[in-house]
Motif scaffolding. Sequence first.
Motif, PDB file in Angstrom:
ATOM      1  N   LYS A   1       0.851  -1.190   0.000  1.00  0.00           N
ATOM      2  CA  LYS A   1       0.000   0.000   0.000  1.00  0.00           C
ATOM      3  C   LYS A   1       0.883   1.235   0.000  1.00  0.00           C
ATOM      4  CE  LYS A   1      -3.689   2.273   2.559  1.00  0.00           C
ATOM      5  NZ  LYS A   1      -4.610   2.195   3.704  1.00  0.00           N
TER       6      LYS A   1
ATOM      7  N   ASP B   1      -2.453   4.669  -3.316  1.00  0.00           N
ATOM      8  CA  ASP B   1      -3.713   4.080  -2.862  1.00  0.00           C
ATOM      9  C   ASP B   1      -4.515   5.024  -1.981  1.00  0.00           C
ATOM     10  OD1 ASP B   1      -3.182   1.310  -3.883  1.00  0.00           O
ATOM     11  OD2 ASP B   1      -1.475   1.523  -2.525  1.00  0.00           O
ATOM     12  N   GLU B   2      -3.827   5.861  -1.211  1.00  0.00           N
ATOM     13  CA  GLU B   2      -4.505   6.744  -0.257  1.00  0.00           C
ATOM     14  C   GLU B   2      -3.781   8.082  -0.212  1.00  0.00           C
ATOM     15  OE1 GLU B   2      -5.389   6.951   4.553  1.00  0.00           O
ATOM     16  OE2 GLU B   2      -4.977   5.005   3.640  1.00  0.00           O
TER      17      GLU B   2
ATOM     18  N   GLU C   1      -9.243   7.827  -0.753  1.00  0.00           N
ATOM     19  CA  GLU C   1      -8.712   6.690  -1.490  1.00  0.00           C
ATOM     20  C   GLU C   1      -8.853   6.983  -2.972  1.00  0.00           C
ATOM     21  OE1 GLU C   1     -12.458   3.565  -1.803  1.00  0.00           O
ATOM     22  OE2 GLU C   1     -11.053   3.332  -0.133  1.00  0.00           O
TER      23      GLU C   1
ATOM     24  N   LYS D   1       5.654  -2.124  -4.152  1.00  0.00           N
ATOM     25  CA  LYS D   1       4.240  -2.427  -3.922  1.00  0.00           C
ATOM     26  C   LYS D   1       3.932  -3.903  -4.133  1.00  0.00           C
ATOM     27  CE  LYS D   1       0.767   0.029  -4.688  1.00  0.00           C
ATOM     28  NZ  LYS D   1      -0.372   0.753  -5.182  1.00  0.00           N
TER      29      LYS D   1
END
Length: 184
Positions: free
Chosen positions: A3, A137-138, A182, A111
Amino acid sequence: MGKLIAYNFTTLNGYFKGVDNYISWHRHGEEENGFAADNLEAKATLLFGRVTYEMMAGFWPTSIAADNMPEVAKGMNEAEKIVFSTTLENVDWENTTLVKGDLIEAVRKLKAIPGKVMTILGSGSIITQLAEARLIDEYQFMIDPVAIGKGTPSFQGLTQKLDLKLTAHRVFESGVVLLSYEAS
């Protein structure tokens, strides 16, 4: 699959740093420091570009950092760190690895490691490149209740639309607001 989180603080008018890398406008109160220390306990690998690395490496190992923000300083110094740079020849901040190759390929490989969590701190050009490659991802933004006249905007140079979904928010006593998104 790993992540990747992008974390940055920004002004109300969208700058993550002012002229000459000025960031003293960011509010580092006790509550914000607690949030940072808690995040560092998660043991994410920290990712930096050269400019942010040099700024961080010049501050966190100092006695000023240890005296004023001991938990954050300890976490920053002990964390695994990766700096992406084509111009640096070496790095001397403990637990830091220098990657001179292709940023996108290196992050794809990282990743691919199951359970690997990484956080990009600052490093606007790195965030923009990885956002373009759809590898983040975020996104976490600490929005300070301040506006500055000039600086570097978040996502400077972004060439495509980023659709994000709000997943969490938090308001700090200082007026700083944390927004977490996200990628969609």
